[in-house]
Design a protein around this motif. Structure first.
Motif, mmCIF file in Angstrom:
data_model
loop_
_atom_site.group_PDB
_atom_site.id
_atom_site.type_symbol
_atom_site.label_atom_id
_atom_site.label_comp_id
_atom_site.label_asym_id
_atom_site.label_seq_id
_atom_site.Cartn_x
_atom_site.Cartn_y
_atom_site.Cartn_z
ATOM 1 N N THR A 42 1.183 -1.247 0.150
ATOM 2 C CA THR A 42 0.292 -0.212 0.168
ATOM 3 C C THR A 42 1.192 1.221 -0.091
ATOM 4 N N TRP A 43 2.141 0.787 0.141
ATOM 5 C CA TRP A 43 2.965 2.016 0.406
ATOM 6 C C TRP A 43 3.489 2.659 -1.366
ATOM 7 N N ALA A 98 -4.377 -0.578 -7.132
ATOM 8 C CA ALA A 98 -4.487 -0.593 -6.380
ATOM 9 C C ALA A 98 -5.416 -2.502 -6.858
ATOM 10 N N ARG A 133 -3.002 -5.161 -6.219
ATOM 11 C CA ARG A 133 -2.702 -5.487 -4.455
ATOM 12 C C ARG A 133 -3.708 -6.446 -4.041
ATOM 13 N N GLU A 158 -3.293 -10.044 -3.062
ATOM 14 C CA GLU A 158 -3.545 -10.334 -1.791
ATOM 15 C C GLU A 158 -4.826 -11.619 -1.658
ATOM 16 N N ARG A 164 0.550 -0.706 7.379
ATOM 17 C CA ARG A 164 -0.905 -0.373 7.505
ATOM 18 C C ARG A 164 -2.024 0.623 7.711
ATOM 19 N N PHE A 223 -8.276 3.892 7.378
ATOM 20 C CA PHE A 223 -7.240 2.728 6.852
ATOM 21 C C PHE A 223 -7.977 1.676 7.301
ATOM 22 N N TYR A 234 -9.808 -0.651 4.670
ATOM 23 C CA TYR A 234 -8.249 -1.055 3.361
ATOM 24 C C TYR A 234 -7.337 -2.076 3.628
ATOM 25 N N VAL A 258 -12.339 -1.082 -2.933
ATOM 26 C CA VAL A 258 -10.462 -0.841 -2.823
ATOM 27 C C VAL A 258 -10.251 -1.083 -3.725
ATOM 28 N N ASN A 304 -3.304 4.603 -5.090
ATOM 29 C CA ASN A 304 -2.665 3.952 -4.394
ATOM 30 C C ASN A 304 -2.441 4.829 -3.422
ATOM 31 N N GLY A 305 -2.961 4.955 -1.983
ATOM 32 C CA GLY A 305 -2.340 4.834 -0.563
ATOM 33 C C GLY A 305 -3.635 6.134 -0.360
#
Lengths: 379, 358
Positions: free
Chosen positions: A61-62, A73, A76, A80, A97, A245, A249, A297, A302-303
């Motif tokens: 997420t960074w 996203a 990600r 996941e 996170r 978050f 998130y 999400v 991003n972020g």
């Protein structure tokens, strides 16, 4: 609008699969399969974090400049999903996170340089000092006080339900720095090193019988003023940012599906038609929740913080966690009352008991409903 | 993968929404329902001009080649305005005709709105004619022709050649009971991929009803939140009471779940085509939209108080539509049973529902 993965997205997924094939050991998988609380124990999650760190994947997420992956996203989401499917340990999220986005958005460059690399590498293990004995859902009424004394703050009070404080070396905390007409106006966001004199951590045993959370007593704890994150008395703004978050998130659908698989794996005989019906009811909810996560999400830049829809995600995720764990105990039948230490059945029973907390922590379900009515319903 | 609507999709949805907003008055609908009419021929023609009946027909067959998302957006708008016209039947009919050869006249008449067709999957197409019966068939009252979609073939049947009895239905539409005994028919040419076309038509019918219910329940949610802001009791707006706020929030969550459930059904059907993945997604979508319908419909009526149980507002009509959707879905599509026997039994539910292989 379409769901089909394009060539780049497929290549990315295959890259993730190849990495998991290579890096995920049976020991790590077994560690995750025994999780009965919210997070795996640090020996499991940090071992996995180190492997991800070496690959450059510890912080999906960074942004890249802080050592993140800079993934979209959707990448990600795929990551996941594949990790959960493969049985990889859940990364401990409190540092990566929750507090990291606050440090990135509101911390000084010096604070970012001091804390972010150690969060990424797993050298620092943070816990969250929000709730207090007198401030649960009404977090704004918290009374732990920080008084400025030269270039230090002196902190007195106590924090409650602090998950993994007994494993952590740092805590971020909300503390009162001013009496204000609106209680939430006088709150500041600070970092506390847990080896500072005056910090005492006492275990609280959970409904499931295990030790996950603590009460943290703070008696004349002196922290350097440079541990203040952002501006003094603006902590409530940062806390609300963090809570978005926390609530909206995480990507939980893959983990929930893994819990469902674990529940079914404990069946001693093939599922009966009635059991298949019950499993279907939960799996259908899960399929739709997965689409909810993907659509909310999976489309965020991003972020970016997800906004008030995060309360819908939190509510659905927590209720589904309870539905999945309850199904796990139901499938055990009469054996659901047996608590034999280390048995697969007892893991399901303990997980079921501890899952009752899902609709309480991070803002109780009733708090989420209030936010949804106001922010999304305009009431 | 791309989860944003395309400009074309947005324009199409906005166009239908604007038209219905302007032209589909609830008072007019009330009158049509009281007179037991199938709908409004002028609205039907206007929907044809908007492209509503060509959307399910492939471009190669003369249609506009829309996919599940376009169909869904259209049905959602129709549901929001509680339209009673049998557009879902036209979607299924268009999909069926897309699998034929030499039926250009029918396709043209369907797309132009000159011919309304009621598809039926319950009839048997034998050598001596079309036989069998169907109950509560949607779109039958308005139909110029019945489309008997049998497993091996497709037949156009003149309603005059079968026994058709109109039946008022719970959702304020008029269905028909059909009894056919060796009825004459026009046999339409179908290719080797007919079973796939037929399966797609069944899936799209299920999808269309689900998206329509979504529109109906979103309308109920909006009407309820507006009413909670306006209606005052005990000296303050009802929406100021926490017990009301929580019930509205539960409706909001249910409506959000219904929205993504509908998206799941549409996107998986488009990505994977009719088959096991789509059946799974459509079962999940139908089952969860039915559950959301119960929450939204019942809470909307309850929070409207006396107005909710009267026919003064559209809330009672929304309640009836949503309950009709649920009852039909649970009896005919049986989403939980189907999911249990097709998905759980095979273990497919252990894998992602959205990351499907095309």
């Amino acid at each position: 609008m379409d769901l089909v993965l394009d060539a780049d997205q497929r290549r990315f997924r295959d890259e993730v699969r190849a990495f998991l094939q290579d890096a995920l050991t049976d020991g790590l998988r077994a560690g995750q399969s025994r999780v009965i609380g919210v997070y795996p124990e640090p020996d499991v999650s940090l071992a996995w974090q180190r492997k991800l760190f070496e690959r450059g994947w510890a912080a999906p997420t960074w942004p890249v400049e802080h050592g993140g992956t800079g993934w979209t996203a959707l990448q990600r989401f795929i990551f996941e999903c594949e990790c959960a499917q493969a049985g990889a340990p859940l990364l401990y999220p409190i540092g990566i996170r929750l507090v990291a986005p606050v440090i990135m958005a509101f911390g000084s460059p010096e604070q970012q340089a001091r804390w972010l690399p150690r969060i990424l590498s797993g050298e620092d293990y943070w816990c969250q000092g929000f709730s207090e004995p007198g401030a649960g859902s009404d977090l704004g009424s918290l009374s732990t006080r920080a008084v400025r004394d030269g270039d230090e703050y002196v902190i007195n009070g106590s924090k409650m339900w602090t998950t993994h404080a007994h494993h952590a070396n740092r805590m971020f905390a909300l503390v009162r720095t001013r009496e204000a007409e609106r209680p939430s106006d006088g709150i500041s966001f600070v970092a506390i090193d847990l080896d500072t004199p005056g910090v005492e951590i006492r275990p609280i045993i959970s409904i499931g019988g295990d030790h996950d959370v603590n009460q943290v007593f703070l008696s004349d704890v002196r922290i350097p003023a440079e541990n203040l994150i952002g501006e003094e008395n603006r902590g409530w703004v940062y806390a609300k940012y963090l809570l978005e978050f926390e609530r909206g998130y995480g990507l939980f659908s893959g983990r929930l599906r893994a819990s469902l698989r674990r529940a079914e794996a404990a069946l001693k005989a093939p599922a009966t038609p009635a059991q298949r019906r019950r499993i279907a009811e939960v799996a259908m909810e899960l399929d739709v929740f997965e689409m909810l996560e993907l659509s909310v999400v999976g489309t965020l830049p991003n972020g970016a913080a997800p906004g008030p829809v995060s309360s819908v995600l939190k509510l659905r995720a927590s209720r589904l966690k309870q539905a999945v764990t309850q199904l796990g105990v139901e499938l055990l039948g009469a054996d659901g009352v047996r608590r034999v230490e280390g048995s697969p059945g007892n893991i399901l029973v303990t997980d079921y008991l501890n899952a009752r907390a899902a609709t309480i922590f991070g803002g109780a379900a009733e708090v989420q409903l209030g936010i949804i009515a106001k922010a999304l319903g305009g009431l | 993968m791309n989860l944003a609507l395309s400009d074309e999709q947005q324009l199409f949805a906005d166009g239908i929404g604007r038209f219905l907003e302007k032209r589909y008055a609830f008072e007019h609908r009330r009158q049509m329902v009281a007179e037991q009419r199938w709908g409004d021929p002028a609205i039907w023609s206007a929907l044809a001009e908007l492209g509503c009946f060509g959307i399910a027909v492939p471009e190669t067959a003369g249609g506009f080649g829309g996919g599940s998302v376009e169909i869904g957006l259209m049905m959602r708008a129709l549901g929001r305005h509680l339209a009673i016209e049998p557009v879902a039947a036209a979607v299924v009919a268009g999909t069926l005709l897309g699998g034929t050869e030499g039926a250009d006249d029918l396709i043209e008449a369907l797309i132009g709105g000159e011919m309304r067709l009621a598809p039926c999957f319950d009839l048997v197409c034998g050598v001596s004619g079309v036989s069998g019966s169907a109950r509560s068939l949607a779109g039958g009252h308005a139909a110029h022709g019945l489309l008997a979609a049998c497993e091996q073939s497709l037949h156009l049947v003149d309603p005059a050649d079968v026994r058709v009895t109109p039946v008022p239905l719970l959702d304020d539409t008029i269905g028909v009971d059909v009894v056919a005994e060796d009825a004459p028919s026009r046999r339409l040419e179908v290719g080797a991929d007919w079973p796939r076309h037929r399966a797609l038509a069944i899936a799209r019918g299920q999808l269309a009803r689900a998206w329509q219910a979504l529109g109906v329940l979103e309308g109920a949610l909006d009407a309820t939140t507006a009413y909670m802001r306006e209606r005052r009791q005990f000296g303050r707006p009802l929406g100021a009471f926490q017990t009301i706020q929580h019930r509205v929030a539960e409706m909001t969550v249910a409506a959000k779940e219904a929205e993504v459930a509908a998206m799941l059904g549409a996107l998986v059907l488009d990505a994977a085509g009719p088959g096991a993945d789509a059946e799974r997604a459509l079962s999940a979508a139908t089952g969860r939209i039915a559950a959301a319908s119960a929450i939204v419909a019942e809470t909307a009526v309850q929070l409207h108080g006396g107005m909710g149980v009267s026919d003064e507002l559209d809330i009672s009509a929304r309640f009836r539509h949503l309950q009709a959707f649920r009852f039909r879905a649970e009896a005919v599509e049986q989403p939980v049973e189907r999911y249990a026997e097709a998905v759980v039994a095979s273990g497919a539910h252990h894998h992602s529902a959205v990351l499907v292989e095309a």
